[in-house]
Design a protein around this motif. Structure first.
Motif: not given
Ligand code: ZN
Length: 445
Positions: A193-198, A202-204, A233-235, A331-334
């Motif tokens: 899994t990734y851990l780079c979103h503030p 849900n994501d992430n 971190p993703e990618t 709601e994705y990325h908001t």
């Molecule tokens: Zn994302």
């Protein structure tokens, strides 16, 4: 019951309260992680990993800026302390301390006074959802900016604005966490899994929470496979891990990327690039058996870290088990992907599905019938008296014994037998255990 991870079987099939309690604990971890300003590098990642470390013994790796990783380089490290826009009366109209989504993630530092027109070139909004703040990033081209609700944007008037982004973008490290659980076999199951979103749930954060609790459960088990958990971190994180661990990649036999596992939608499985790998068949089987609506989608080369794991040079059997897929909920990325958007009940249900997948992977073995000429005489071995055949369930047990004996020719796994017989995997596994104990079956893989 004998067999590997019997306690997981009991957990997922016998005690519903267990999963509800775990859902609540998963939700509490999300609440703890929510305020941290994460990005692909920096203190937010380290702080997040320190909290995960309170639950499971992860190993933390720091990779210096500039390190060559496959076709990429580890980027500069980004850190931020404060950011705001003040109007000409000195009032903060946007404040990073109220929501870290207000800053374009990876913004370069800036402190100056500018007019409205110049300010507007650096503002991002969502006109279709005027109360929400978008989450945007600028990792690979140096920029600065603010994200805000469109309603607020429309109230801006001519004048002078003070903008401050107190950030640093300099040589440092990319940080990731890893947990390896040794099983009987060197063959591995990758759970990433990734851990780079503030502050997004849900994501992430849901994926981080699910894998943390899943790892805590597996740490207590005697496992057939070895398990590798990645919190990256993703990618750029998956590219870093693949680049630094190329010699381990061939041991990865199955894998899942955990993301978007906390919303109230039904489950979605994105297949591995291979499309017919064992992990694909197991997840589809679990979803079908659940009796609730679900979707299965073919692999496509955008999305999360499965893109890197399934790149043609690796082509790992890694799919992604989610609820509503990224990009498919408004709601994705908001800012609306907040703690109200995820639910303990659905987090617990997602964890249960992951456990069911692991239960089948662990037990999906091939057996050989040691008495294949004619049916072996079950009554002489106490199998008819043991199971009766009086109740409907007993009839199923006999049917399961006969299916397992008939199809255990070395070419059919227990999952193959379950699918072909229409019986449940747990019935087939139970029958195989009984026949194995009576020396009528031999494990061949
Ligand atoms: Zn994302």
């Amino acid at each position: 019951m004998n067999g590997i991870i019997a306690s997981i079987f009991i957990m997922i099939h016998s005690n519903k309260n267990n999963m509800n309690n775990l859902g609540n604990e998963m939700y509490d971890l999300i609440i703890k992680l929510f305020p941290i300003c994460r990005s692909i590098t920096g203190e937010g990642v380290r702080e997040t990993l320190k909290i995960i470390e309170e639950y499971i013994p992860i190993k933390i790796t720091e990779v210096p800026t500039g390190t060559k990783i496959l076709d990429w380089n580890v980027p500069k490290e980004w850190n931020i302390r404060d950011a705001y826009i003040k109007d000409d009366s000195g009032k903060k109209i946007v404040d990073f301390k109220k929501s870290n989504l207000h800053v374009l993630n990876y913004s370069a530092p800036i402190h100056k006074k500018i007019g409205l027109n110049e300010l507007k070139e650096h503002l991002y909004t969502l006109p279709d959802y005027p109360d929400w703040t978008p989450y945007l990033t600028s990792y690979y081209s140096e920029n600065w900016g603010f994200c805000m609700p469109h309603n607020l944007y429309e109230q801006l008037h001519e004048g002078e604005y003070e903008v401050l982004i107190d950030s640093t973008l300099e040589d440092g490290h990319l940080t990731y966490g890893e947990l390896f659980i040794k099983g009987e076999s060197e063959d591995e199951v990758l759970l990433s899994t990734y851990l780079c979103h503030p502050s997004l749930c849900n994501d992430n954060l849901s994926g981080i929470s699910l894998l943390t609790f899943l790892a805590a459960i597996l740490l207590k088990e005697d496992l057939r496979y070895s398990y590798r958990f990645l919190f990256i971190p993703e990618t750029v994180g998956s590219i870093t891990w693949l680049s630094l661990n190329e010699e381990k990649v061939s041991r990865i036999k199955h894998g899942l990327v955990a993301t978007c596992v906390g919303d109230r939608g039904s489950l979605t499985y994105k297949k591995s690039r291979a499309g017919h790998a064992e992990i694909d068949r197991v997840v589809e089987y679990v979803l079908k058996e659940s009796g609730t609506p679900y979707k299965v989608v073919d692999f496509f080369p955008s999305g999360s870290d499965e893109r890197q794991f399934c790149s043609p040079g690796f082509n790992l059997h890694v799919g992604s088990l989610m609820r509503t897929m990224y990009g498919h909920f408004p709601e994705y990325h908001t800012s609306a992907d907040n703690i109200d958007f995820v639910s303990p009940l659905h987090l617990g249900d997602s964890l249960k599905k992951y456990l069911e997948v692991i239960y089948i992977l662990e037990n999906n073995q091939f057996y050989l019938n040691l008495s294949p000429k004619g049916e072996p005489q079950l009554g002489r071995r106490g199998l008819y008296s043991q199971i009766g055949a009086k109740k409907e369930g007993d009839t199923h047990e006999i049917t399961a014994l006969l299916w397992v004996l008939n199809l255990s020719d070395g070419a059919n796994s227990l999952l193959d037998i379950a699918i072909r017989s229409g019986l449940r995997f747990k019935q087939i596994k139970h029958a195989a255990d009984i026949l194995h104990n009576k020396n009528l079956l031999k494990k061949i893989s």
